[in-house]
Design a protein around this motif. Structure first.
Motif, PDB file in Angstrom:
ATOM      1  N   ARG A 128      -5.923   2.391  -2.665  1.00  0.00           N
ATOM      2  CA  ARG A 128      -5.134   2.121  -1.458  1.00  0.00           C
ATOM      3  C   ARG A 128      -4.977   3.360  -0.595  1.00  0.00           C
ATOM      4  O   ARG A 128      -4.994   3.278   0.626  1.00  0.00           O
ATOM      5  CB  ARG A 128      -3.772   1.562  -1.856  1.00  0.00           C
ATOM      6  N   ARG A 174       4.833   4.585   6.248  1.00  0.00           N
ATOM      7  CA  ARG A 174       3.822   4.032   7.158  1.00  0.00           C
ATOM      8  C   ARG A 174       3.695   4.871   8.414  1.00  0.00           C
ATOM      9  O   ARG A 174       4.695   5.258   8.998  1.00  0.00           O
ATOM     10  CB  ARG A 174       4.255   2.636   7.611  1.00  0.00           C
ATOM     11  N   ARG A 216      -6.267   3.660   3.234  1.00  0.00           N
ATOM     12  CA  ARG A 216      -5.412   4.103   4.328  1.00  0.00           C
ATOM     13  C   ARG A 216      -6.018   5.313   5.022  1.00  0.00           C
ATOM     14  O   ARG A 216      -6.064   5.389   6.247  1.00  0.00           O
ATOM     15  CB  ARG A 216      -4.021   4.413   3.805  1.00  0.00           C
ATOM     16  N   GLU A 217      -6.501   6.245   4.241  1.00  0.00           N
ATOM     17  CA  GLU A 217      -7.046   7.471   4.842  1.00  0.00           C
ATOM     18  C   GLU A 217      -8.271   7.183   5.701  1.00  0.00           C
ATOM     19  O   GLU A 217      -8.463   7.781   6.748  1.00  0.00           O
ATOM     20  CB  GLU A 217      -7.396   8.471   3.739  1.00  0.00           C
ATOM     21  N   PRO A 231       0.812  -1.210   0.000  1.00  0.00           N
ATOM     22  CA  PRO A 231       0.000   0.000   0.000  1.00  0.00           C
ATOM     23  C   PRO A 231       0.848   1.263   0.000  1.00  0.00           C
ATOM     24  O   PRO A 231       0.459   2.270  -0.545  1.00  0.00           O
ATOM     25  CB  PRO A 231      -0.813  -0.092   1.290  1.00  0.00           C
ATOM     26  N   SER A 232       1.999   1.244   0.631  1.00  0.00           N
ATOM     27  CA  SER A 232       2.855   2.424   0.636  1.00  0.00           C
ATOM     28  C   SER A 232       4.260   1.955   0.931  1.00  0.00           C
ATOM     29  O   SER A 232       4.464   0.858   1.412  1.00  0.00           O
ATOM     30  CB  SER A 232       2.394   3.408   1.705  1.00  0.00           C
ATOM     31  N   GLY A 274      -4.652   5.130   9.929  1.00  0.00           N
ATOM     32  CA  GLY A 274      -4.474   3.857   9.231  1.00  0.00           C
ATOM     33  C   GLY A 274      -3.235   3.131   9.726  1.00  0.00           C
ATOM     34  O   GLY A 274      -2.528   2.461   8.976  1.00  0.00           O
TER      35      GLY A 274
END
Lengths: 352, 352
Positions: B47, A11, B51-52, A5-6, A54
């Motif tokens: 994504r 993170r 996350r947000e 996701p990142s 998140g």
């Protein structure tokens, strides 16, 4: 593989969660790990921050939702072929299974075929798929204790770990064991009482404390024992047969054998019969474990040292469940390790 | 129990994620489930929204981080005492384990002691701790297929499931099986060739297709067989002994027995010996499975129908891994189920 996701660096951290919630990192951490001892409105603030950011803890999805998985890993540090052929393991698993089931906890059995499997097992344990681990049949250089310490996984061991008190080791670990040394002493004393004087010992693999403790018990009674009377086996029937052949070569006058488990005793029995030696006429034989599939089924049935294998499994599971209920880890941190040594009993049958 | 992070109603939904990312719910769902077939920049948008919003899919932590767990559950629908006493299971697990290890996938063995365990198993499976399941030794009314369908867990079965094509059932499931019917036919034809005319059959539990298929194979060859020559066992040695005693009572003139597995054949052998009946002199005996611990170790060694148990385990695991790699489920949705029937071979030994 889909991308993560990142990037790892982007993170949200626990520090960011703490800052957003206006609490200390320690408090945020406590909430992530169950929220015990944290006031409800603080717990709520931290959870809101977790959700808003998140935040995903590195090690455990479970801590994300601050929920236990309701599952416990059972790790048997032996190849699958050993696990399925020695009834010791199924009995221990049965005891564990009964106790976990009684507490509505899922037993998750992880097989360890060789050392290469441990990387994958570490990833699985660290992935938050279980709340704790029960590990048995460890060898002295087993990587598992370091893994469970590293990821902070509450763990109870079956059998006294060989590394306790070693350099750089923590104060201790929780384990359940049988009185291996006392049981071995009783076996050897019994053979002396039967008038035997050249008592040999087939030891288990000497990188396991169950094997070294039983050897120590043998030596406690026979302080001047001839080293030719001791052979190392591997807890399998084939290993017992090999050790028996070796002993007959080195010490043909032996009149008794104490084998460190029943499976090795059955291997020894086979070799003695092949050589035309009667049991117990020529050679008295005593095993260790007492499982009906092996000790009772042998011909003649084996005199053996009974350990309550199923009971030890239940105790291991019970110890872990209590540790989890207290929300502490058994291997590190503030909770003192707990250990239980269960008694053994000599069961006399026709082989001695 | 600490409270959940938020009331269920306040959890961000997939719809909210889709809206925030400006995509359809279907696209958002596809991203949550691995992102296959979705363009990279769309995946990224979804994504970011996940996350947000701190979106947590109901069923699986794995989908949250759009990452597979790298683990597969193996569920054997038999009590632990059966699993550890019948080498069929350890062989099947060995095959599965080899294939999963070759693909760096963790094998997670879940034990099913009784029906009451399935609620807990469903929770564990639904909790996102494994990517798929391999299930074997199912009985016709087993709750597992309904569970894996309900939670959308890709599953491959060992043994043709008894419910295929039943009313209200989906098109099919993926499974690996041996040619049970063909193997049974070959066993019975072999006994006919040996000049046997009163050929009895000890069937397995008739709520398993492996048992009914082997019975059908027996009947294919002996169309006019006397029903007194058929007794139902339970795939254990003790069950085989009971069935053999029953058959000798009902049909004392029998001159051959085809047992639906090797363990039952060893039980039958014990009873025949106790009654003073020679094998193969008075009664020819054929088993099914061919495991060295049972068929080869028997006295006399058993003629038996060999199935490639380990190979079937590998095939099951391979089928599941391919399904997972395609990102589809084997039990539902668009992917057609795949099944493999492996051949059997008659292995002639001294018992016939």
């Amino acid at each position: 593989m889909p991308a993560q996701p990142s990037a790892p660096g982007s993170r949200p951290t626990l520090e960011a969660v703490a800052a957003r919630a206006g609490v200390s990192r320690a408090t945020a951490s406590r909430v992530v790990n169950g929220g015990e001892g944290v006031r409800a409105h603080v717990v709520d603030k931290v959870r809101v921050a977790i959700r808003e950011l998140g935040y995903v803890p590195n090690q455990a999805a479970r801590t994300l939702v601050t929920r236990r998985t309701g599952a416990v890993a059972v790790i048997i540090a032996e190849p699958e072929v050993r696990i399925f052929s020695d009834p010791f393991f199924s009995r221990q698993v049965r005891g564990i299974s009964k106790e976990l089931t009684a507490h509505d906890t899922q037993l998750v059995l992880l097989l360890v075929e060789d050392r290469g499997d441990y990387d994958r097992i570490e990833r699985y344990l660290a992935g938050g798929h279980v709340d704790g681990a029960l590990a048995f049949s460890l060898h002295t250089d087993d990587p598992l204790p370091a893994i469970t310490r590293r990821i902070g996984m509450p763990t109870v061991y079956g059998g006294r770990p060989g590394w306790t008190g070693g350099p750089g080791e923590p104060g201790g670990v929780s384990y359940v064991d049988a009185d291996n040394r006392g049981g071995a002493r009783e076996a050897v004393r019994h053979l002396l009482e039967r008038g035997r004087r050249r008592i040999a010992h087939i030891a288990g693999p000497l990188d396991q404390t169950s094997a070294t403790d039983r050897l120590d018990g043998y030596r406690d009674v026979l302080r001047e024992s001839d080293p030719a009377l001791i052979a190392e086996g591997d807890f399998t029937s084939a290993g017992g047969a090999r050790a028996m052949a070796e002993l007959l070569e080195r010490a043909p006058g032996l009149d008794a054998v104490f084998a460190a488990n029943d499976l090795m005793a059955t291997g020894a029995l086979r070799v003695l019969r092949e050589r035309g030696l009667g049991v117990p006429g020529d050679v008295s034989l005593v095993g260790f474990d007492d499982t009906e599939q092996v000790a009772e089924a042998a011909d003649p049935p084996l005199t053996t040292v009974r350990q309550d294998i199923e009971g030890m499994g239940r105790l291991m599971a019970g110890l872990l469940l209590r540790t989890l209920a207290r929300g502490r880890t058994a291997t590190a941190g503030g909770a003192p390790p707990e250990s239980v040594i269960t008694p053994t009993t000599l069961v006399r049958r026709a082989s001695s």
